[in-house]
Scaffold this active site. Structure first.
Site, short mmCIF file in Angstrom:
data_model
loop_
_atom_site.label_atom_id
_atom_site.label_comp_id
_atom_site.label_asym_id
_atom_site.label_seq_id
_atom_site.Cartn_x
_atom_site.Cartn_y
_atom_site.Cartn_z
N GLU A 128 0.83 -1.18 -0.05
CA GLU A 128 -0.16 -0.06 0.05
C GLU A 128 1.02 1.14 -0.01
O GLU A 128 1.81 1.36 0.72
CB GLU A 128 -1.00 0.03 1.08
CG GLU A 128 -1.72 1.23 1.14
CD GLU A 128 -2.81 1.34 2.45
OE1 GLU A 128 -2.75 0.51 3.24
OE2 GLU A 128 -3.90 2.06 2.21
N ALA A 269 1.86 -0.02 10.61
CA ALA A 269 1.47 -1.53 10.36
C ALA A 269 0.81 -1.54 9.03
O ALA A 269 0.25 -0.59 8.59
CB ALA A 269 0.81 -2.11 11.57
N MET A 270 0.39 -2.63 8.68
CA MET A 270 -0.26 -2.76 7.32
C MET A 270 -1.22 -4.02 7.58
O MET A 270 -0.86 -5.26 7.92
CB MET A 270 0.76 -3.08 6.34
CG MET A 270 0.03 -3.21 4.72
SD MET A 270 -0.76 -1.82 4.48
CE MET A 270 -2.18 -2.50 3.28
N ASN A 272 -2.43 -6.42 5.24
CA ASN A 272 -2.65 -7.42 4.15
C ASN A 272 -3.43 -8.46 4.79
O ASN A 272 -3.48 -9.08 5.81
CB ASN A 272 -1.03 -7.97 4.05
CG ASN A 272 -0.19 -6.83 4.00
OD1 ASN A 272 -0.33 -5.84 3.07
ND2 ASN A 272 0.82 -7.00 5.00
N HIS A 304 -6.74 -1.97 14.96
CA HIS A 304 -7.10 -1.19 13.79
C HIS A 304 -6.72 -2.19 12.28
O HIS A 304 -7.49 -2.35 11.75
CB HIS A 304 -5.91 -0.14 13.78
CG HIS A 304 -6.03 0.88 12.38
ND1 HIS A 304 -6.87 1.96 12.31
CD2 HIS A 304 -5.48 0.59 11.15
CE1 HIS A 304 -6.59 2.55 11.05
NE2 HIS A 304 -5.93 1.58 10.39
N GLU A 305 -5.54 -2.66 12.44
CA GLU A 305 -5.30 -3.56 11.33
C GLU A 305 -6.11 -4.79 11.30
O GLU A 305 -6.90 -5.09 10.15
CB GLU A 305 -4.00 -4.12 11.36
CG GLU A 305 -2.69 -2.93 11.38
CD GLU A 305 -2.97 -2.00 10.56
OE1 GLU A 305 -3.42 -2.23 9.30
OE2 GLU A 305 -2.41 -0.77 10.74
N HIS A 308 -9.66 -3.66 9.80
CA HIS A 308 -9.46 -3.46 8.31
C HIS A 308 -9.98 -4.72 7.42
O HIS A 308 -10.28 -4.64 6.37
CB HIS A 308 -7.97 -3.06 7.99
CG HIS A 308 -7.53 -1.73 7.71
ND1 HIS A 308 -8.46 -0.79 7.27
CD2 HIS A 308 -6.74 -0.87 8.14
CE1 HIS A 308 -7.92 0.40 7.15
NE2 HIS A 308 -6.82 0.04 7.84
C1 7MF Z 1 -3.63 3.02 13.73
O1 7MF Z 1 -3.67 2.72 7.97
C2 7MF Z 1 -3.95 4.08 13.05
C3 7MF Z 1 -3.32 4.72 12.01
C4 7MF Z 1 -1.46 2.27 6.12
C5 7MF Z 1 -0.15 2.81 6.95
C6 7MF Z 1 -1.85 2.00 9.28
O2 7MF Z 1 -3.66 0.37 8.33
C7 7MF Z 1 -3.00 1.56 8.11
C8 7MF Z 1 -2.31 1.28 6.71
C9 7MF Z 1 -0.25 5.09 7.80
C10 7MF Z 1 -0.41 6.04 8.98
C11 7MF Z 1 -1.14 5.33 10.15
C12 7MF Z 1 -1.49 3.99 10.26
C13 7MF Z 1 -1.22 3.07 9.24
C14 7MF Z 1 -0.52 3.93 8.00
C15 7MF Z 1 -2.01 3.69 11.18
C16 7MF Z 1 -2.11 2.64 12.19
C17 7MF Z 1 -2.76 2.20 13.22
N1 7MF Z 1 -3.28 0.84 5.87
BR1 7MF Z 1 0.70 5.79 6.40
ZN ZN Z 2 -5.42 1.77 8.65
#
Ligand code: 7MF
Ligand code: ZN
Length: 872
Positions: A128, A269-270, A272, A304-305, A308
């Site tokens: 991403e 974090a991500m 996936n 959060h992850e 998603h």
């Molecule tokens: C909690 O959004 C809140 C925001 C993108 C990378 C993680 O899950 C994500 C990824 C960025 C900035 C903040 C966060 C993330 C990213 C994040 C993480 C935990 N899809 Br760039």
């Molecule tokens: Zn996110």
């Protein structure tokens, strides 16, 4: 300047994809010197797109080597395709075909940490937003969703663990000590959710039984040395899975859920699919090495992850302009989860503080953009506080306007309607409209207009009629490309209190007009309004409170958030007065009202320590800077220090009593909300005691440093001593801490950050020296954030030194990092973009360094976009 400047792309130019990829088969030969990727794509024309057939266009990064390309087993010659500007174009393809493609990658040389790269000897990916195009040629856009089957082959002893999305379906040994595993992900997904990991990893395993009775294997992987730091993430994961079932009715949809911790990672974090990849700083936790803040971050990011998986993966974004569709909603979800797991009010205070300092500043700066941006040059620059935090506030307002039941119905309808689709923020609002029967067309302006609205509230009391009137005026300042704003639709939560603090009324007003009056009748005396309770809308509220009214609200408001906010308003107003006094070279005087109010708070032993700590924390220098017409860095710092020292001396006995009341040395460490609250009050009190400058409190801090069994207390004591005028003790403790923790990378990040944010004399020389220290590694984004990020963001006195040395240092770093890791370079640049907010001397210096960057050849699109927009 580079010959070809990076170009912007626009939301209004969105067109559906001409070609779809139904199935994607990937084969990775992972080796030390190179990785070969064989991709087999089943491609067909998009039946939704009519008209004459379009050429096939695939994204592919310039740096990627193309070894072989075929269509339906027919090898293509160079004249059959075109490669330019990050695209591969093939004319005259059939309606449906199989494209095969072999690319060669050099993961060990990938310092940008996008696509496939190496972190401490393990292979991992970050796709991403647009990293997949660095792995193979593909329509790398979120509205192209495909079913992936991935085979990894690597040396068995060096890379015993081979992971990708979905479930493992086959594995075996290969020649020369190699082995392979095939993974299949049954759920169609966009390429940005693809991931692989190969390495020698330790594993913590557990399981979770879903609400429908399916058993899911939970696996958290990390380097062997970190195996003892995974338990908290596992507990948080199980809590998040249960919460999403109970609160949103969302069940997990694969047989395995995996998290991998990597140390080299551009962000937190991500998500996936089935294989989340985490920055070690957001997943590893152990009482001895992790602070309370660290534990709460792990809990929040794991949630959060995980969330998603529905808000992002099952329903994804049509295009990157819709990023807040998944991020705003998911941040709202993780914030509610954390509020349910801990203290709701404290979580809200923390989030609003971030919004008011950093997001409001973004909204007022050169990179301001709506929650749904209209254009961008580099999408990585739009993973912003506006998209995430303001986006979450917009979802929260829908929750307030509809109420919890209708909001849940709307969420259910959204997931039902759009499961398996790539959709827009409009689709999200439409689902909320459908279940509530409400017209949210005006509300949609929250997605399209940038800037922080101002709410100006005035009132009138008619004693004869017993009528109280609140008049609400709203306005929103211009932002880049948006001169005039239309009024917003927003929920204004309120209460009306009598002078003794009894609540007479409460509710939610819906504001829609530029000016509107709300009438309350049947009241016996003039009420005091408690406005914007729980921060019900992301606005700047103006109401002309008297000190007496604010102190009454601080004591009695039933809304915990507004109690805290009333106290903050008192402090901000007093500090702004003191700043004026300082600028007029008048001697500063400690306001007696503040001492009296705080004394009462401190003596009230029935108050929750966590809340008390929040109330007794002075507004940050960053907040005062955001609120100022022109930022006077020195005045803000000196006034805050003056107030800290005076409050420390005036209430020394009370601080000591609070410290002793919360001293938990007898109990063993636990990261629950109540214990965290006690530690935060205890360490706040220690900070005030230290601020008196008296010797015994230095001794108390040194004792706490040496005797505490947890990083929260040890680090708090370290920071207090390290930032104090006791320079010998500062040096001693920093050295002791280093010797104790030099082999714990995440603790060393703290050690760097404590020194980088030290406001005492000589800060720049110290960070310069630290950048040569063996624990520092300029290729690791966490180290850069701890040293460069902390100095430029957390040490305003020295970053904004009047000789410009701080600006020069940052600009030099940016230019060096731009070649290595453009995403991180562009992010670190933020403090320099705010040059318009400072005095003539400083803003000229900041501009000079921005211009120096602008004049540099071959800037990345990331840094080019930020620099060019901030120079306008
Ligand atoms: C909690 O959004 C809140 C925001 C993108 C990378 C993680 O899950 C994500 C990824 C960025 C900035 C903040 C966060 C993330 C990213 C994040 C993480 C935990 N899809 Br760039
Ligand atoms: Zn996110």
């Amino acid at each position: 300047m580079s010959a070809q400047q990076p170009q912007a792309i626009y939301l209004e130019d969105y067109r559906p994809p001409a070609w779809l990829v139904t199935h994607t088969e990937l084969n990775f030969e992972l080796e030390e010197e190179q990785t070969l990727v064989r991709a087999r794509l089943n491609i067909k024309a998009n039946p939704e797109v009519s008209g004459k057939p379009e050429p096939l266009q695939l994204h592919g990064d310039e740096g990627m080597e193309l070894l072989r390309l075929s269509i339906d087993n027919q090898v293509l010659e160079p004249q059959d395709y075109r490669r330019e500007a990050g695209m591969l174009t093939i004319n005259n393809v059939p309606d449906q075909f199989v494209l095969e493609c072999v690319t060669r990658l050099l993961p060990h040389e990938n310092t940008a940490l996008e696509g496939l790269y190496k972190s401490d000897g393990m292979f991992c990916t970050q796709c991403e937003a647009e990293g997949f195009r660095r792995i193979t040629f593909f329509p790398d856009r979120p509205d192209v969703m495909s079913i992936f089957r991935t085979t990894l082959t690597a040396d068995k002893s060096q890379y015993p663990v081979l992971l990708s999305n979905g479930n493992p379906v086959a594995s075996g040994d290969a020649e020369e000590g190699r082995h392979w595993v095939t993974w299949e992900d049954p759920w169609p997904k966009p390429a940005y959710l693809f991931a692989l990991v190969a390495g020698d990893l330790a594993l913590l395993e557990d399981s979770f039984t879903t609400c429908s009775g399916r058993e899911v294997a939970l696996r958290i992987y990390a380097e062997h040395k970190d195996l003892d730091k995974l338990e908290y993430a596992m507990t948080s994961l199980k809590n998040a899975m249960r919460w999403d079932e109970e609160v949103y009715g969302r069940e997990y949809d694969l047989d395995i859920f995996m998290i991998v911790a990597v140390d080299f990672f551009n962000m937190g974090a991500m998500e996936n699919k089935g294989l989340n990849i985490f920055n070690t700083s957001c997943v590893l936790a152990h009482p001895k090495t992790t602070t309370d803040g660290g534990f709460q971050r792990v809990e929040g990011v794991v949630a959060h992850e995980y969330f998603h998986n529905w808000s992002g993966n099952r329903v994804t974004c049509r295009d990157w302009f819709q990023l807040s569709l998944k991020e705003g909603f998911t941040v709202f979800r993780d914030a509610e989860f954390s509020a349910d797991m801990n203290s709701r009010t404290v979580k809200r205070i923390e989030d609003v503080s971030l919004l008011r300092t950093a997001q409001f500043a973004e909204d007022a700066g050169p990179m301001a953009h709506p929650v749904r941006p209209e254009s961008f040059i580099e999408i990585s620059n739009f993973y912003t506080l506006t998209v995430y935090e303001k986006g979450a506030e917009v979802v929260r307002m829908l929750h307030s306007l509809l109420g919890p039941e209708l909001f849940r119905k709307g969420s259910d309808l959204y997931f039902e309607r759009h499961d398996g689709q790539a959709v827009t923020t409009d689709d999200f609002v439409a689902a909320m409209e459908a279940v509530s029967g409400r017209d949210l067309s005006q509300f949609r302006r929250w997605y399209s207009q940038a800037g922080t609205p101002r709410l100006n509230v005035t009132d009138r009391w008619d004693a004869g009629a017993g009528e109280y009137r609140l008049t609400v005026k709203q306005s929103c300042p211009p932002s880049p490309g948006q001169e005039h704003k239309q009024p917003y639709h927003l929920p204004l939560a309120y209460g009306l209190l009598d002078e003794a603090g009894r609540e007479l009324r409460s509710g939610v007003l819906e504001v829609r007009e530029e000016e509107e009056t709300f009438v309350f009748s049947g009241l016996e005396s003039r009420p005091v309004p408690s406005l914007l309770r729980a921060f019900s809308a992301p606005v700047k509220l103006e109401y002309d409170y008297s000190y007496e009214q604010l102190l009454m609200l601080l004591r009695h408001d039933t809304d915990g958030f507004n109690r805290w906010d009333a106290g903050q308003r008192v402090c901000v107003r007093l500090m702004q007065n003191l700043i004026r006094d300082w600028q007029n070279e008048q001697t500063l005087q400690l306001p007696a009202t503040l001492v009296e109010a705080w004394k009462q708070l401190l003596q009230n032993e029935t108050l929750d320590p966590a809340m008390l700590a929040q109330c007794l924390r002075l507004p940050s220098e960053a907040l005062l800077a955001e609120l100022a017409d022109e930022v006077d860095v020195v005045a803000i710092h000196e006034v805050r220090e003056f107030l800290r020292t005076s409050l420390a001396q005036a209430l020394e006995q009370q601080w000591l009593a609070a410290y002793q009341r919360c001293d938990t040395r007898e109990e063993s460490y636990s990261p629950d909300a109540a214990s965290i609250g006690r530690r935060s009050l205890k360490n706040l009190a220690l900070g005030y005691l230290m601020a008196t400058g008296a010797e015994p409190w230095l001794e108390l801090a040194r004792q706490q440093f040496e005797q505490s069994d947890n990083m929260t207390d040890q680090q708090a004591a370290l920071a207090l001593v390290a930032h104090s005028r006791h320079r010998e003790s500062a040096a001693e403790l920093l050295q002791q801490f280093y010797l104790q923790w030099q082999h714990e990378s995440l603790v060393m990040n703290q050690w760097l950050a404590v020194q980088a944010s030290d406001p005492t004399e000589g800060a720049l020389e110290r960070v310069q020296a630290l950048s040569e220290h063996p624990v520092f590694d300029a290729r690791n984004p966490n180290k850069l954030r701890s040293l460069v990020g902390a100095f430029c963001g957390q040490n305003p006195m020295h970053f904004h030194s009047e000789d410009g040395s701080g600006y020069a240092w940052l600009a030099d770093w940016i230019l060096r990092l731009d070649k290595q890791n453009p995403q991180v370079a562009a992010r670190l640049l933020t403090p320099l973009t705010r040059w318009k907010r400072y005095d003539k001397v400083r803003s000229a210096l900041m501009q000079k360094h921005l211009q120096r960057m602008m004049d540099t050849d071959d800037l990345s699109a990331d840094v080019y976009e930020v620099v060019s927009k901030s120079l306008v």
